[in-house]
Enzyme design. Structure first.
Site, short mmCIF file in Angstrom:
data_model
loop_
_atom_site.label_atom_id
_atom_site.label_comp_id
_atom_site.label_asym_id
_atom_site.label_seq_id
_atom_site.Cartn_x
_atom_site.Cartn_y
_atom_site.Cartn_z
N HIS A 227 0.87 -1.18 0.00
CA HIS A 227 0.00 0.00 0.00
C HIS A 227 0.90 1.22 0.00
CE1 HIS A 227 -3.26 2.74 0.57
NE2 HIS A 227 -2.75 3.18 1.70
N GLU B 176 -7.96 -2.99 -0.81
CA GLU B 176 -8.46 -2.52 0.48
C GLU B 176 -8.57 -0.99 0.53
OE1 GLU B 176 -4.34 -2.36 2.93
OE2 GLU B 176 -5.44 -4.24 3.11
N GLY C 225 -10.05 2.69 1.49
CA GLY C 225 -10.78 3.27 2.61
C GLY C 225 -11.44 4.55 2.16
N ARG C 226 -10.60 5.52 1.77
CA ARG C 226 -11.08 6.84 1.37
C ARG C 226 -12.13 6.76 0.26
NH1 ARG C 226 -8.17 11.16 1.93
NH2 ARG C 226 -6.30 9.90 2.14
N TYR D 198 -3.06 18.45 6.73
CA TYR D 198 -2.54 18.15 5.40
C TYR D 198 -2.75 19.27 4.38
CZ TYR D 198 -3.30 13.50 7.46
OH TYR D 198 -3.31 12.42 8.29
N CYS E 35 -8.97 27.95 19.45
CA CYS E 35 -7.96 28.94 19.82
C CYS E 35 -6.60 28.57 19.24
CB CYS E 35 -7.89 29.04 21.34
SG CYS E 35 -6.87 30.40 21.91
N GLU E 36 -6.52 28.56 17.92
CA GLU E 36 -5.28 28.32 17.17
C GLU E 36 -5.39 29.08 15.85
OE1 GLU E 36 -2.72 26.51 18.11
OE2 GLU E 36 -3.52 25.39 19.82
#
Length: 413
Positions: A185, A261, A263-264, A309, A335-336
């Site tokens: 993968h 396999e 996922g996304r 990302y 608060c960032e």
């Protein structure tokens, strides 16, 4: 705006915001598309592991790829048999994990020489259990939508380096293991040419193991998040896989089980995150240019991908009196300074959208994969409810967490 037959404003009124919403219609369409590609299709459940999603996979005949023993147990509780689950990791999280897999007959895919050795040592100590295992191979290259999601190549921790396969065979011989599966993968940022090249590499690696019965070509199916651009056509992957398996079956003179396999690709498009616009704000840059901000109640504690990302998610506002389109930066309440939904390379990026009003609904699309599962209690924010939409029916699949839920483990000390 509606999700299937349900107005998003009705969902917000009934369940509050922020709230994750999943369309079963979209999920079923993705399942139908992916199931045609290979004889065995596994769902990488780390992408979204709500029981309702898992049970839809089960009903559709999809198997499970789990990356922790607790994911294995979660899949079992959702109705999957041990024979329908593969545990893939680079390490056993705890010393007891190898024992659990062996005692419960969970097929194990080892991503490091150390994990392979630990499986063998545990099997020898127990004196019973399956000696058949799979190994994950790092082919020397990978592909991810960011460096943090590239799972192949020299700077990826995942998989047994392709030049170390002799060591894997030596460990297997030492402990009487049979390497009957190989796996690869490389991330979820490639295209068909990339997948074709990497699957070809796995074929050559597989030929080095005389007992191979299972070849798992991993995930990596691309998903297009940007609106207005066509979704990547993955139908061309099927003939690539069929060609690879035919080569292996001719080489070994026996049937080879082909697995993938994703996922996304299964769940990204079925998920939405609904929030509320709470305020408008603006600043002036160093040149005196006005920067307009739309501040909502969706923060990176709810959706981590943009901050982690720089990921793109489509955003829509739903209201009765939206203003004209203009450049806005959409940000959250946390608060960032990095709590921005529209960003790239760790910098805020304006997006042209109709100007909303406080109280309007904010709809973030493409939120089905790595959305809820990566959320947190940062700023003492409760984990969000998850809602399933099926036609005109809305079902609560997870209730909203409360402060009491957050504090319970502290109160019980």
């Amino acid at each position: 705006m509606k999700i299937e037959d349900v107005d998003v404003r009705d969902i917000a009124r009934q369940f509050g915001t922020p709230v994750y919403v999943y369309s079963l219609q979209a999920l079923r369409a993705a399942i139908a598309e992916i199931k045609t590609l290979a004889p065995v299709v596994r769902y990488a459940m780390k992408a979204e592991s709500n029981r309702a999603i898992l049970q839809e996979m089960k009903r559709s005949g999809v198997h499970i790829d789990a990356v922790s023993v607790l994911e294995v147990q979660r899949a079992r509780r959702a109705g999957f048999e041990a024979s329908e689950i593969c545990f893939t990791s680079d390490v056993f999280f705890h010393a007891s994990d190898a024992e659990y897999c062996i005692q419960n007959n969970v097929y194990t895919n080892c991503g490091t020489l150390g994990m392979l050795r630990e499986y063998g040592q545990t099997l020898k100590r127990l004196g019973k259990g399956s000696n058949k295992v799979s190994i994950r191979i790092n082919p020397g290259e990978g592909s991810g939508h960011s460096k943090k999601t590239n799972t192949g190549g020299p700077y990826s921790k995942h998989g047994i380096w392709h030049q170390s396969l002799d060591e894997a065979r030596a460990i297997a011989k030492e402990y009487g293991l049979v390497i009957n599966g190989v796996h690869i993968h490389i991330g979820s940022g490639g295209d068909m040419e990339h997948l074709k090249r990497l699957t070809g590499k796995l074929v050559e690696f597989a030929k080095q193991f005389d007992d191979v019965e299972v070849v798992n070509f991993g995930g990596g199916l691309p998903y297009q998040y940007r609106e207005g651009q066509p979704q990547a056509d993955v139908s061309g992957y099927k003939p690539i896989l069929e060609e690879r398996v035919a080569i292996l079956e001719k080489h070994f003179g026996r049937k080879i089980r082909c697995e993938i396999e994703p996922g996304r690709r299964f769940v990204a498009g079925c998920g939405y995150l609904l929030g509320e616009v709470r305020a408008l704000n603006h600043t002036l840059d160093e040149n005196g240019k006005r920067l307009d901000y739309v501040l909502g109640n969706i923060g990176f504690c709810h959706l981590m991908r943009p901050m982690a990302y720089g990921s793109y998610h489509p955003i829509q506002f739903v209201g009765d009196t939206l203003g004209p389109e203009q450049d806005v930066i959409v940000a959250g309440p946390v608060c960032e300074s990095g709590d921005v939904l529209t960003q790239e390379n760790e910098e805020p990026v304006a997006r042209r959208l109709p100007l909303p009003n406080p109280g309007d609904i904010m709809v973030v699309g493409g939120a089905g994969a790595y959305g809820f599962v990566m959320s947190s209690n940062y700023n003492t924010q409760p984990l969000l409810p998850e809602v399933i939409v099926d036609g005109s029916t809305c079902t609560l699949a997870r209730r909203r967490q409360t402060l009491d839920d957050i504090l319970r483990e502290e109160d019980e000390v």
